[in-house]
Each structure stands twice: as structure tokens, then as C-alpha cells.
Enzyme design. Structure first.
Site, PDB file in Angstrom:
ATOM      1  N   ASN A  45      83.617  16.104  13.362  1.00 12.80           N
ATOM      2  CA  ASN A  45      83.819  14.728  12.899  1.00 12.80           C
ATOM      3  C   ASN A  45      84.002  13.765  14.068  1.00 12.80           C
ATOM      4  OD1 ASN A  45      86.316  15.439  13.817  1.00 12.80           O
ATOM      5  ND2 ASN A  45      87.397  15.139  11.881  1.00 12.80           N
ATOM      6  N   ASP A  86      96.586  19.478  22.901  1.00 16.45           N
ATOM      7  CA  ASP A  86      97.133  19.440  21.542  1.00 16.45           C
ATOM      8  C   ASP A  86      97.741  20.787  21.142  1.00 16.45           C
ATOM      9  OD1 ASP A  86      94.672  20.729  21.494  1.00 16.45           O
ATOM     10  OD2 ASP A  86      93.685  19.222  20.267  1.00 16.45           O
ATOM     11  N   GLU A  92      91.780  12.273  15.175  1.00 17.53           N
ATOM     12  CA  GLU A  92      90.839  12.310  14.058  1.00 17.53           C
ATOM     13  C   GLU A  92      90.251  10.925  13.790  1.00 17.53           C
ATOM     14  OE1 GLU A  92      89.976  15.124  13.239  1.00 17.53           O
ATOM     15  OE2 GLU A  92      91.545  16.446  12.495  1.00 17.53           O
ATOM     16  N   HIS A 148      86.183  14.188  16.600  1.00 12.64           N
ATOM     17  CA  HIS A 148      87.525  14.112  17.192  1.00 12.64           C
ATOM     18  C   HIS A 148      87.522  14.640  18.628  1.00 12.64           C
ATOM     19  CE1 HIS A 148      88.885  18.314  15.459  1.00 12.64           C
ATOM     20  NE2 HIS A 148      88.401  18.456  16.668  1.00 12.64           N
TER      21      HIS A 148
HETATM   22  C1  F6R Z   1      91.273  21.646  20.895  1.00 17.06           C
HETATM   23  C2  F6R Z   1      90.584  20.368  20.922  1.00 17.06           C
HETATM   24  C3  F6R Z   1      89.568  20.070  19.877  1.00 17.06           C
HETATM   25  C4  F6R Z   1      88.340  20.962  20.023  1.00 17.06           C
HETATM   26  C5  F6R Z   1      87.299  20.648  18.953  1.00 17.06           C
HETATM   27  C6  F6R Z   1      86.097  21.546  19.061  1.00 17.06           C
HETATM   28  O1  F6R Z   1      92.216  21.722  21.932  1.00 17.06           O
HETATM   29  O2  F6R Z   1      90.845  19.564  21.756  1.00 17.06           O
HETATM   30  O3  F6R Z   1      89.188  18.719  19.978  1.00 17.06           O
HETATM   31  O4  F6R Z   1      87.785  20.761  21.289  1.00 17.06           O
HETATM   32  O5  F6R Z   1      87.890  20.815  17.694  1.00 17.06           O
HETATM   33  O6  F6R Z   1      86.480  22.843  18.772  1.00 17.06           O
HETATM   34  P1  F6R Z   1      85.468  24.072  18.966  1.00 17.06           P
HETATM   35  O7  F6R Z   1      85.206  24.172  20.420  1.00 17.06           O
HETATM   36  O8  F6R Z   1      86.213  25.260  18.442  1.00 17.06           O
HETATM   37  O9  F6R Z   1      84.246  23.741  18.184  1.00 17.06           O
END
Ligand code: F6R
Length: 227
Positions: free
Chosen positions: A125, A56, A132, A127
């Protein structure tokens, strides 16, 4: 967690030197990338034939922006290992034609032969990538409005919450699920949502829950208690 994940990546690259790795950003995989950098420096893993495809990217951030995922990947991995820049693939958060950019990414993934091993983190959440919670799973790469919870969580990387982009481009659920192997990483503070994703209903309201349908899912987590 990072060492175990790194070992799986090394094994993957040894088995198939020209592997396509799907990569995530955020805090969770930082230790993994550090470990891969060390192992590459010590000659334990060779990225010269590897291709990477990131999950992403924020809309509106140039790759030079310090909070863009392009910048994150360059700083934490690409500039420190012997990967060829041309083999590293990210979504363009500045694309003027978003539909075309999403289609380009899906075609690119197809033309590379799909993803061999996808690294995933999980949001508070539920994701994965920036898929989302929603009423339905979205199949292909698309532009998503970030959830309030994600904006708040990710504001720790920005000077203020108002600077966090409201939209992002993300690989869709189908593309993630078509990866031949999935590694889901979660640190201790994700215990509640991880439990919900793995043991609750499979629902787009908890996007990570779909991972439990994958035939080759590895979950690596740091946990205070057994889940
Ligand atoms: C980012 C991604 C997101 C993160 C998620 C957890 O490329 O794919 O799904 O893996 O937001 O983020 P952290 O590791 O910062 O808690």
C-alpha cells in the site's frame, strides 16, 4: 539488489566507521543481511563502531517473540556480526507508556546525531516503516493502527491473521526524511506500488512518495521490466 545495497553500506561504514544505520525488517532486506553477515565474516566490513536504529516494532510483542522485529534483527544480523548489542536500538513494543516510548526514540535518534543511511522497504500500500496511507504525513515516532492490507500481507509470518498485532510503533516521516541517505529496496512484486510512489503525486496516501523529495535517495529494485 542485496549485493548492491550491501556495497553501499560497506562504503558508508568505510567512510564513517561509527555510522548510524537505519534498518528495516520484512522479506525484502533478508538477502542484504545475509550478504552483510558473509562480508563481516570475511573481514570486509566491521560493525564494531556501528549503531543501528530500527524503523518499527509491533505493539504487544516481546523481543523474544519470533515475529517481533527485535527477534528478526537478532536472528538475521545482530547475533551474526561483530556489532555491540548496546549499539542496536529498537522500539519497545511492550512499553506501557507509548507516548514516552515514542519520545524516547526521537530523543535517542537526535542524541546519536541522526541517521546516516536508512534502509527502507515498501509495503503493497506504499507504506514505509509502518507509516500507513493516511490524510497527512506524521512527523515523529508514533503508534499506528495497521492497515488491513498490511495485516493481511504480514499474516504470512504468523499462524493466522488474527495473531497479527493491530498496532505498531514506527518512526515518523520527518525522521526518515532527515536521514542523510535513503536506500529504498523493492523486489519485483512491488513494481506497481513503486512506480506509483516514484512517478505519481507526492501524497500521504502513498507514504513512500515523499522519498522522491529526498536529496540522496537510491532506489534498488528487481524488476522484470524497466520502470
Ligand atoms: C518493516 C518495514 C516495512 C516493510 C514493508 C515491506 O520494518 O519497514 O515497511 O519494509 O512492509 O515488507 P516486505 O519486505 O516483507 O515485503
Amino acid at each position: 539488489m542485496s549485493c548492491i545495497a550491501a556495497d553501499f553500506i560497506i562504503e558508508q561504514i568505510r567512510e564513517k566507521p561509527a555510522s548510524n544505520l537505519g534498518l528495516a525488517t520484512g522479506s525484502t532486506p533478508l538477502g542484504l543481511y545475509e550478504r552483510l553477515v558473509d562480508l563481516n565474516r570475511n573481514g570486509k566490513v566491521d560493525f564494531s563502531k556501528v549503531s543501528t536504529i530500527n524503523l518499527d516494532e509491533y505493539c504487544g510483542l516481546a523481543p523474544e517473540h519470533k515475529q517481533s522485529y527485535g527477534y528478526y534483527m537478532d536472528t538475521n544480523l545482530f547475533s551474526k556480526v561483530n556489532i555491540k548489542k548496546k549499539n542496536t536500538h529498537l522500539l519497545n513494543g511492550l512499553a506501557s507508556d507509548i507516548d514516552a516510548e515514542c519520545k524516547r526514540y526521537d530523543h535517542l535518534i537526535d542524541s546519536l546525531g541522526g541517521i546516516d543511511l536508512q534502509i527502507l522497504g515498501i509495503g503493497f500500500n506504499g507504506h514505509i516503516g509502518f507509516n500507513e496511507p493516511s490524510d497527512e504525513f506524521v512527523r515523529n515516532t508514533y503508534c499506528v493502527k495497521l492497515a488491513r492490507k498490511t495485516i493481511t500481507a504480514n499474516s504470512r509470518f504468523f499462524n493466522s491473521v488474527s495473531q497479527v498485532p493491530r498496532f505498531a510503533l514506527t518512526m515518523g516521516i520527518y525522521t526518515i526524511m532527515m536521514s542523510r541517505k535513503l536506500i529504498l529496496l523493492a523486489d519485483a512484486n512491488k513494481q506497481d506500488i513503486l512506480t506509483k510512489a516514484l512517478y505519481g503525486s507526492i501524497t500521504p496516501k502513498v507514504p513512500a512518495s515523499i522519498c522522491s523529495l529526498h536529496q540522496n535517495l537510491m532506489v534498488i529494485c528487481c524488476s522484470g521490466k524497466q520502470i
